[in-house]
Design a protein around this motif. Sequence first.
Motif, PDB file in Angstrom:
ATOM      1  N   ASP A  23       0.853  -1.185   0.000  1.00 46.20           N
ATOM      2  CA  ASP A  23       0.000   0.000   0.000  1.00 46.20           C
ATOM      3  C   ASP A  23       0.895   1.244   0.000  1.00 46.20           C
ATOM      4  N   ASP A  25       0.549   4.164   0.933  1.00 46.17           N
ATOM      5  CA  ASP A  25       0.501   4.954   2.162  1.00 46.17           C
ATOM      6  C   ASP A  25       1.327   4.331   3.283  1.00 46.17           C
ATOM      7  N   ARG A  26       1.756   3.079   3.106  1.00 46.38           N
ATOM      8  CA  ARG A  26       2.537   2.388   4.133  1.00 46.38           C
ATOM      9  C   ARG A  26       3.880   1.920   3.584  1.00 46.38           C
ATOM     10  N   ASP A  28       6.769   3.202   3.505  1.00 42.45           N
ATOM     11  CA  ASP A  28       7.931   3.437   4.377  1.00 42.45           C
ATOM     12  C   ASP A  28       7.959   2.503   5.575  1.00 42.45           C
ATOM     13  N   ASP A  29       6.863   1.799   5.815  1.00 39.80           N
ATOM     14  CA  ASP A  29       6.777   0.929   6.988  1.00 39.80           C
ATOM     15  C   ASP A  29       7.070  -0.536   6.664  1.00 39.80           C
ATOM     16  N   VAL A  54       7.836  -5.414   8.822  1.00 37.09           N
ATOM     17  CA  VAL A  54       6.822  -4.352   8.907  1.00 37.09           C
ATOM     18  C   VAL A  54       6.953  -3.635  10.247  1.00 37.09           C
ATOM     19  N   ARG A  56       4.459  -1.285  11.234  1.00 35.69           N
ATOM     20  CA  ARG A  56       3.107  -1.054  11.733  1.00 35.69           C
ATOM     21  C   ARG A  56       2.129  -1.689  10.758  1.00 35.69           C
ATOM     22  N   ASP A  57       0.820  -1.572  11.040  1.00 36.97           N
ATOM     23  CA  ASP A  57      -0.195  -2.170  10.170  1.00 36.97           C
ATOM     24  C   ASP A  57       0.036  -1.773   8.721  1.00 36.97           C
ATOM     25  N   ALA A  58      -0.004  -2.758   7.837  1.00 40.17           N
ATOM     26  CA  ALA A  58       0.196  -2.494   6.410  1.00 40.17           C
ATOM     27  C   ALA A  58      -0.522  -3.562   5.610  1.00 40.17           C
ATOM     28  N   THR A  59      -0.799  -3.238   4.355  1.00 37.76           N
ATOM     29  CA  THR A  59      -1.440  -4.176   3.440  1.00 37.76           C
ATOM     30  C   THR A  59      -0.474  -4.499   2.309  1.00 37.76           C
ATOM     31  N   ALA A 276       0.434  -7.050   9.611  1.00 34.52           N
ATOM     32  CA  ALA A 276       0.336  -6.931   8.159  1.00 34.52           C
ATOM     33  C   ALA A 276      -0.855  -7.727   7.668  1.00 34.52           C
TER      34      ALA A 276
END
Length: 288
Positions: A23, A25-26, A28-29, A54, A56-59, A276
Amino acid sequence: MFALRYVATAIRGVAPRVVMTVDPDRADDVRMLSSPGVAPGMLRQPGDLCVISVERDATVLITTIGEGADHPEAVTLQLDRLDQSAPNGGRSSSRLALSAPEPANVPPAADAGDRAIPLRIAGHIERKGDLFVTGGDWLGDPDGEARIEGFSVQWPRRPANVDLSYGCALLGLGRLPDVVAGEFVGTRMQARAINGVTFKLIGEDADAYALIVEAVFSDGSHFGPALAPVDLKGPTGREHLVGLRLQLSEVKAKAPRSSSRAVASSRPEPAPRKPARIFRAPRSSAAI
């Protein structure tokens, strides 16, 4: 931290590629590290691995690309969590990590209502010569290092509308033509190693039968029990086959296929939150 492994493919020839997209928006995570010589976020063939870290939360979106990628059994993936321990029942971590996932709703042996079909498997084993086993028993030694150099599968009283097709690849020579039940594939007394095997049921009544395959390679990687069709080889493609086990049964009805391709062979206790989420995109046949 997770490891996504390309366990097997049902596609002959060039294996479909697996592409992982984060995703935006994620982005960098999430960090991805793929096998040497492979672009980050891509798995090109069975044996490839991608480590996903990961913060933090990511897709993560998974897409299969290439000829045959729309096949329902095109690829088998396995997702293992690396930063949380789980009991392994005494088995080595190598075998756990590389075990092909057991197909959903398909047990390793026949259900009580299914009828076991007797098979006879002959094989030529390094330093042992020709050996014979029956279905459900190991050909070769899954805990040893002696090569299985060739084999054949006999199906006594086989019905006319179904057959067993199988083949192998030889280290240094590549894939040999597939054969059918009763025919020999591989070599004898040539000191050549089998580094890949394929099995599938063919014919009008193939769906009325289930073939369960297990294979062990010289590095200890253990694939299966897996429902045919399968195309199995070690993580680098240079490991030789040391153990093979087949079980055939006649089923009451066609077993439902699971849409999930990524299943860990040993599940850890669930974490308080999921760092994730991984989804599979619609398959595409477009080339990169």
